[in-house]
Design a protein around this motif. Structure first.
Motif, PDB file in Angstrom:
ATOM      1  N   LYS A  22      -8.194   7.549  -1.499  1.00  0.00           N
ATOM      2  CA  LYS A  22      -7.169   6.713  -2.141  1.00  0.00           C
ATOM      3  C   LYS A  22      -6.684   5.618  -1.193  1.00  0.00           C
ATOM      4  CE  LYS A  22      -5.439  10.282  -5.296  1.00  0.00           C
ATOM      5  NZ  LYS A  22      -4.311  11.178  -5.652  1.00  0.00           N
ATOM      6  N   LYS A  23      -6.504   5.982   0.075  1.00  0.00           N
ATOM      7  CA  LYS A  23      -6.042   4.983   1.041  1.00  0.00           C
ATOM      8  C   LYS A  23      -7.111   3.916   1.281  1.00  0.00           C
ATOM      9  CE  LYS A  23      -2.129   7.063   1.563  1.00  0.00           C
ATOM     10  NZ  LYS A  23      -1.636   7.659   2.785  1.00  0.00           N
ATOM     11  N   ALA A  44       0.869  -1.177   0.000  1.00  0.00           N
ATOM     12  CA  ALA A  44       0.000   0.000   0.000  1.00  0.00           C
ATOM     13  C   ALA A  44       0.906   1.227   0.000  1.00  0.00           C
ATOM     14  CB  ALA A  44      -0.900   0.002   1.234  1.00  0.00           C
ATOM     15  N   PHE A  45       0.807   2.039  -1.054  1.00  0.00           N
ATOM     16  CA  PHE A  45       1.728   3.141  -1.256  1.00  0.00           C
ATOM     17  C   PHE A  45       1.403   4.330  -0.354  1.00  0.00           C
ATOM     18  CE2 PHE A  45       1.936   0.832  -5.255  1.00  0.00           C
ATOM     19  CZ  PHE A  45       3.299   0.809  -5.516  1.00  0.00           C
ATOM     20  N   GLN A  65      -8.481  -3.011  -2.088  1.00  0.00           N
ATOM     21  CA  GLN A  65      -7.717  -3.954  -2.910  1.00  0.00           C
ATOM     22  C   GLN A  65      -7.140  -5.077  -2.046  1.00  0.00           C
ATOM     23  OE1 GLN A  65      -4.775  -1.707  -5.213  1.00  0.00           O
ATOM     24  NE2 GLN A  65      -6.233  -0.032  -5.377  1.00  0.00           N
ATOM     25  N   TYR A 110       1.690   7.363  -1.479  1.00  0.00           N
ATOM     26  CA  TYR A 110       0.960   8.249  -2.387  1.00  0.00           C
ATOM     27  C   TYR A 110       0.431   7.423  -3.557  1.00  0.00           C
ATOM     28  CZ  TYR A 110       3.580  11.756   0.232  1.00  0.00           C
ATOM     29  OH  TYR A 110       4.130  12.514   1.241  1.00  0.00           O
ATOM     30  N   PRO A 111      -0.762   6.822  -3.419  1.00  0.00           N
ATOM     31  CA  PRO A 111      -1.314   6.003  -4.498  1.00  0.00           C
ATOM     32  C   PRO A 111      -1.492   6.804  -5.787  1.00  0.00           C
ATOM     33  CG  PRO A 111      -2.525   5.672  -2.447  1.00  0.00           C
ATOM     34  CD  PRO A 111      -1.623   6.839  -2.222  1.00  0.00           C
ATOM     35  N   GLU A 146      -2.905   8.015  -9.460  1.00  0.00           N
ATOM     36  CA  GLU A 146      -4.126   8.116 -10.250  1.00  0.00           C
ATOM     37  C   GLU A 146      -3.864   7.487 -11.611  1.00  0.00           C
ATOM     38  OE1 GLU A 146      -5.601  12.100 -10.472  1.00  0.00           O
ATOM     39  OE2 GLU A 146      -5.623  12.386  -8.293  1.00  0.00           O
ATOM     40  N   THR A 182       0.717   4.693   5.609  1.00  0.00           N
ATOM     41  CA  THR A 182      -0.707   4.724   5.272  1.00  0.00           C
ATOM     42  C   THR A 182      -1.425   5.888   5.935  1.00  0.00           C
ATOM     43  OG1 THR A 182      -0.832   2.357   4.829  1.00  0.00           O
ATOM     44  CG2 THR A 182      -2.854   3.404   5.536  1.00  0.00           C
ATOM     45  N   ASN A 237      -8.647   6.148  -8.675  1.00  0.00           N
ATOM     46  CA  ASN A 237      -8.053   7.203  -7.845  1.00  0.00           C
ATOM     47  C   ASN A 237      -8.149   8.609  -8.433  1.00  0.00           C
ATOM     48  OD1 ASN A 237      -7.247   5.472  -5.764  1.00  0.00           O
ATOM     49  ND2 ASN A 237      -5.278   5.046  -6.722  1.00  0.00           N
ATOM     50  N   GLU A 285      -6.966   1.436  -1.486  1.00  0.00           N
ATOM     51  CA  GLU A 285      -5.889   0.455  -1.367  1.00  0.00           C
ATOM     52  C   GLU A 285      -6.249  -0.648  -0.377  1.00  0.00           C
ATOM     53  OE1 GLU A 285      -1.953   1.681  -3.129  1.00  0.00           O
ATOM     54  OE2 GLU A 285      -1.904   2.269  -1.030  1.00  0.00           O
TER      55      GLU A 285
END
Length: 250
Positions: A151-152, A83-84, A158, A86-87, A89, A172, A143, A155
């Motif tokens: 966005k978090k 889990a990034f 997912q 900064y996810p 887009e 996170t 995103n 994730e």
């Protein structure tokens, strides 16, 4: 179980990890804390298989198998999830299309058949309800136009669908308000299980009020320099990182 042994990593001739050793047991939530530049994000990227980093020495063993020999997609199929902080887009890629493609790719890698569309939709809706995700988000490009908290949550959605063995959460809590932090943390906590481990990377103890770790490790200059229980995070919150400070880039 994940075992990292004597991991040495550089990028563009800049040494980042310097003989790092770490073990995360099955079912364990391990937190890594440390100052900026200590190599925390580098560690997460190397576990996931980001190609920019050169591994000079060491092993990363997932259930005894060295994942450094695997491509990123093979690591994901083996159960690694990142889990990034900064996810990204991804304009033009629908959220539901992305989720279905990911889930079915994982199932094929395990020798399982694709989920039917009704079963897939039921699974997504159930996970979305748990994470308080507005169903309109699922109709948009992945995103695109989402807030940091949305966005978090996406994730964690997912992660809930893919059911990985080893989950790396790279800061996170970054950019989350207190309500979003509670929802995202609650989603993570529902996924805690004996066969699933977590590596939670954070600067701040506040996240660990919600995702309570079994162990806490302090990282400095590319190594784990101190380990302890959850109370170690409280000590760091009180004393800061002055004794661990480094100018090395992460």
């Amino acid at each position: 179980m994940l075992e990292i042994k004597n991991l040495v990593v550089q990028i563009e001739d800049n040494r980042i990890l310097n003989g790092l050793n770490l073990t995360v047991k099955d079912g364990e939530v391990a937190a890594i804390m440390g100052p900026n530049g200590s190599g925390k994000s580098t560690l997460s990227y190397v576990i996931a298989g980001k190609p920019d980093y050169e591994v000079l020495e060491g092993e990363i063993l997932l259930d005894g198998q060295d994942i450094l020999e695997m491509d990123p997609d093979a690591r994901a199929a083996a159960g690694v999830f990142l889990a990034f902080q900064y996810p990204l887009e991804i304009p033009g890629v629908g959220t539901m299309t992305f989720l279905k493609a990911c889930l079915n790719a994982q199932r094929r890698a395990r020798g399982e058949g694709d989920l039917s569309t009704p079963d897939f939709i039921r699974a997504v809706n159930a996970a979305a309800d748990t994470l308080e995700i507005n169903k309109d988000m699922l109709k948009r490009a992945l995103n695109v136009g989402f807030s940091g908290g949305e966005k978090k949550r996406m994730e964690i959605l997912q992660m809930a669908l893919l059911q990985p063995k080893f989950c790396v959460l790279d800061e996170t809590d970054s950019g989350l308000d207190i309500d979003a932090l509670r929802v995202v943390s609650g989603g993570v906590n529902t996924l805690r299980a004996q066969g699933r481990s977590f590596l939670v990377i954070t600067h701040y103890q506040r996240l660990l009020n919600y995702i309570v770790p079994d162990s806490v490790h302090v990282m400095s200059k590319g190594q784990i320099v101190k380990s302890g229980g959850k109370d170690l995070a409280l000590e760091l919150e009180e004393s800061g990182y002055a004794e661990y400070r480094t100018n090395e880039a992460a």
